[in-house]
Structures are given as C-alpha cells and as structure tokens.
Design a protein around this motif. Structure first.
Motif, PDB file in Angstrom:
ATOM      1  N   MET A   1      -4.687 -80.229  12.138  1.00  0.00           N
ATOM      2  CA  MET A   1      -4.171 -81.176  11.163  1.00  0.00           C
ATOM      3  C   MET A   1      -2.651 -81.111  11.044  1.00  0.00           C
ATOM      4  SD  MET A   1      -7.154 -82.187  10.673  1.00  0.00           S
ATOM      5  CE  MET A   1      -6.726 -83.567   9.628  1.00  0.00           C
ATOM      6  N   LYS A   2      -2.041 -80.273  11.872  1.00  0.00           N
ATOM      7  CA  LYS A   2      -0.577 -80.119  11.802  1.00  0.00           C
ATOM      8  C   LYS A   2       0.042 -80.030  13.202  1.00  0.00           C
ATOM      9  CE  LYS A   2      -1.382 -76.517   9.207  1.00  0.00           C
ATOM     10  NZ  LYS A   2      -1.268 -75.315   8.344  1.00  0.00           N
ATOM     11  N   VAL A   3      -0.593 -80.657  14.179  1.00  0.00           N
ATOM     12  CA  VAL A   3      -0.065 -80.589  15.544  1.00  0.00           C
ATOM     13  C   VAL A   3       1.093 -81.551  15.723  1.00  0.00           C
ATOM     14  CG1 VAL A   3      -0.581 -80.883  17.984  1.00  0.00           C
ATOM     15  CG2 VAL A   3      -2.277 -79.832  16.492  1.00  0.00           C
ATOM     16  N   PHE A   4       0.876 -82.828  15.438  1.00  0.00           N
ATOM     17  CA  PHE A   4       1.907 -83.852  15.622  1.00  0.00           C
ATOM     18  C   PHE A   4       2.271 -84.482  14.276  1.00  0.00           C
ATOM     19  CE2 PHE A   4      -0.751 -83.994  19.519  1.00  0.00           C
ATOM     20  CZ  PHE A   4       0.197 -83.529  20.421  1.00  0.00           C
ATOM     21  N   LYS A   5       3.535 -84.814  14.125  1.00  0.00           N
ATOM     22  CA  LYS A   5       3.990 -85.496  12.912  1.00  0.00           C
ATOM     23  C   LYS A   5       3.273 -86.834  12.789  1.00  0.00           C
ATOM     24  CE  LYS A   5       6.972 -85.908   9.458  1.00  0.00           C
ATOM     25  NZ  LYS A   5       8.363 -85.668   9.872  1.00  0.00           N
TER      26      LYS A   5
END
Length: 375
Positions: free
Chosen positions: A67-71
């Motif tokens: 849930m926090k890989v890509f902006k």
C-alpha cells in the motif's frame, strides 16, 4: 464446481487489506478480463479491472508495504499499473485557482513546515503553488514535505517510489494511450456548489479531455450528483457514472443514501452507470438486477475488492467491473481463468433471482460474505 463448508471464524476480516495475494481460498476459479466501456450504458460484455489511483491508493499507516510502493495519483503509479493487464486506471481530478486540471485526491493538501502542519484547500492554490509540494521536477529543488492526517494523527507521506504531482494533461501525454482513464470529478462533500461554478470546473476538465484523449477510453464519475448530471449534459461522447456509498453512509443529500436513489438519479439524468461501494452491493444483491434491468453499467470500489474471491462473486452477480488497490495480485488471479473451462450451472432459483453465474452456489457465498462483514 462444488463448494466446501467454511466457517466464518476461519476467514480473516474481509474489510482489511489481505497481507498475501489470494489469501482467501474458498474456491479456485478466477474471472476473465477485458472490456471497452467507452460506449457506456449496459454494453459491458466482459468483466473489467480498474487500478485505484493508479497502482493502488497509499495507506500510510498500513504495515502492508504494497500500500506504499508507488505514490498514488502519479505518472509513476499509472505507468506501473499499465504493466499489468488492467483496463482502466481511476484517479481524482480537481481544478486549481488558475483553472488547471490537476490529479490529487484530498480536498486539502498538508505540509510540515517549521514544526507545524500547514493545511490549504487544493482548489485555492495556483498550479505553481500546487507544484511546490512534494518531490520536485528539478532534482536541485526541494518541495514542501507532504503529510496526511490519519485518524486524527499526522503521518508523513513516505512511499518506496515517490513522484511529483501531475496535471490531467500530463497524464494523457505520458501514460500508455491504450489504457483507459476513469476520471473521478472530485468535489468536497462539505461545500455547496453553485451550478455556474460546477459548470466552469467541468468545462476546464473537458477541454483537456477533448484536446488530448484521442482514442483513449474514458469514463467520468462523481460522488457529487449535480456534477455527474451536468457532465452528461455538457457532453455525450463519454459515459458518466454516479459514485455512491450504496447506503453504507448517510448524507444530507438523499440521492447519495442508497443504491435505489443512485439508480433513480442515473435513470432520470440519462447517466450511463453507477459505481458503488462493494459492501452496498453485498448488502443488497437484488439491486444488481434492478440496476442492470435499467440498462446501467455497474462498477464497485472498496477494500473487499482486494480479494479474488469477492471479486469473482461480483462477476457471478452481474457486476461489470471492480476498482482495486492490489493491481498485480488481482490481475494475476484474473488472468488465471483464461485457461480454465468447464464451469457448471448455477441453481435455477438463483437464475430467477438475477444472480446468474456458473459453477458456484452464489447464495452460499453472499451469505458467507454478509456474515464476515458483520463479524
């Protein structure tokens, strides 16, 4: 395909994002993918997968790194989503003070400055002011550090692969032209918008779309009933869907409080479909048949769409597509069905209820999901 007995206590909470892909194993079948909804209405002949805010929304307080890989809502996220066999990406569009259509979800943008949190309404900023937040286009420049409020707490907006903010025009220019855009027309639930103001903002967005969309499939959607109705009046080329919580939340505007009210709005306003919180669909499965009989398309969003099993149940119910955060996992599960054949028939009584599908006792699955949601 026969179903096996499953106890609710054996299944993790379905409204939590699963820690592992395909973590629920009620059954093994998956669903097909691929659809062109550019004609709108009830012409959706295949099931569709849409990437939420690109490759997935950012849940900054989650322990799940996916849930926090890509902006979220960035060109980087969009292009990484495009590496998977999805049909569309969904993203949020607002209009700046100086009439530039930008892609950003929150109504307010927050930054940590001199030890204090500074909050500004996005639509009160000019495009140059908006671009001063977060990563900058020029490596030598440093932007204002972005933060978000999560359950009353301020959380730094840190992701593994960050990217600068972008405009709607940049998305058209820099994202694979074969990938459809589900453009959510973003407005603040707590504001009252005059029709002239709504019309102006929609016209700003439409100008970009008409100039740059070319053959790219487009869907417009909005939680703001009047914005959805106006967008349909302003143009007929692209389908317009009404976004609804499906009765899972209560608003002052009655049009937003149930699937039936959403259906009436869509039919009365000549809209092409509805996008519902998936819990609304599971809580009222008969509404699916009513929506489809009204010649409306039906898509869903929500955390439950991160489970292959609940996605498959929706396909059996007649839902046309799902908006998902776990793009890689869901599309992989979807692709697996392309080589699977030989599904059995659903029971005749389920066909009569409009719950048609194949190879599964749908009433069992709906009852199971309902119990888990309440558990």
């Amino acid at each position: 395909m026969a179903t096996k007995a499953v106890h609710v206590s054996d299944i993790p909470m379905l409204d939590q994002v699963p820690e592992n892909a395909a973590s629920l194993s009620l059954y093994a079948t998956r669903l097909p993918v691929g659809v062109d909804v550019s004609k709108g209405g009830n012409n959706l002949s295949k099931f569709m997968v849409i990437g939420h805010r690109g490759h997935g929304m950012n849940i900054l307080h989650s322990a799940d790194r996916r849930m926090k890989v890509f902006k979220e809502n960035s060109i980087l996220s969009f292009n990484n989503a495009a590496k998977h066999p999805i049909d569309y990406i969904e993203f949020d569009v607002q209009v700046t003070k100086d009439d530039v259509a930008i892609i950003f979800h929150d109504n307010f943008i927050l930054s940590q400055e001199n030890g204090s949190v500074v909050e500004k309404r996005v639509t009160d900023l000019t495009i140059n002011e908006f671009f001063t937040y977060g990563p900058q286009r020029e490596a030598s420049k440093e932007g204002k550090p972005l933060v978000r409020k999560v359950n009353g707490n301020v959380v730094s907006w840190h992701v593994e692969s960050d990217d600068h903010s972008c405009t709607l025009q940049e998305a058209f220019q820099q994202v694979n032209p074969k990938l459809g855009f589900n453009i959510e027309l973003k407005f603040d639930d707590n504001l009252v918008y005059e029709q002239d103001h709504l019309t102006h903002m929609l016209e700003v967005i439409l100008k970009v779309v008409f100039e740059h969309a070319q053959d790219r499939p487009i869907i417009f959607s909005s939680f703001q009933p009047d914005a959805a109705l106006l967008m349909k009046k302003l143009q007929q080329k692209y389908p317009v869907y009404f976004l609804t919580n499906g009765g899972t939340s209560v608003y002052d505007d009655v049009r937003r409080n149930s699937l039936e009210e959403a259906r009436k709005l869509a039919v009365g306003g000549g809209l092409d479909g509805i996008v519902s919180e998936v819990k609304g669909i599971f809580g009222n499965p008969a509404a699916v048949r009513e929506i489809k009989e009204s010649n409306l398309g039906l898509l869903t969003y929500g955390k439950l769409n991160n489970y292959p099993e609940t996605v498959h149940v929706q396909q059996l119910m007649g839902v046309d597509g799902v908006i998902v955060d776990l793009v890689e996992e869901i599309t992989r599960a979807v692709e697996e069905t392309k080589t699977r054949k030989g599904y059995g028939d659903v029971k005749s009584e389920e066909k009569e209820k409009g719950l048609g599908g194949s190879g599964i006792e749908l009433s069992f699955l709906l009852n199971l999901i309902s119990q888990v949601i309440r558990h």
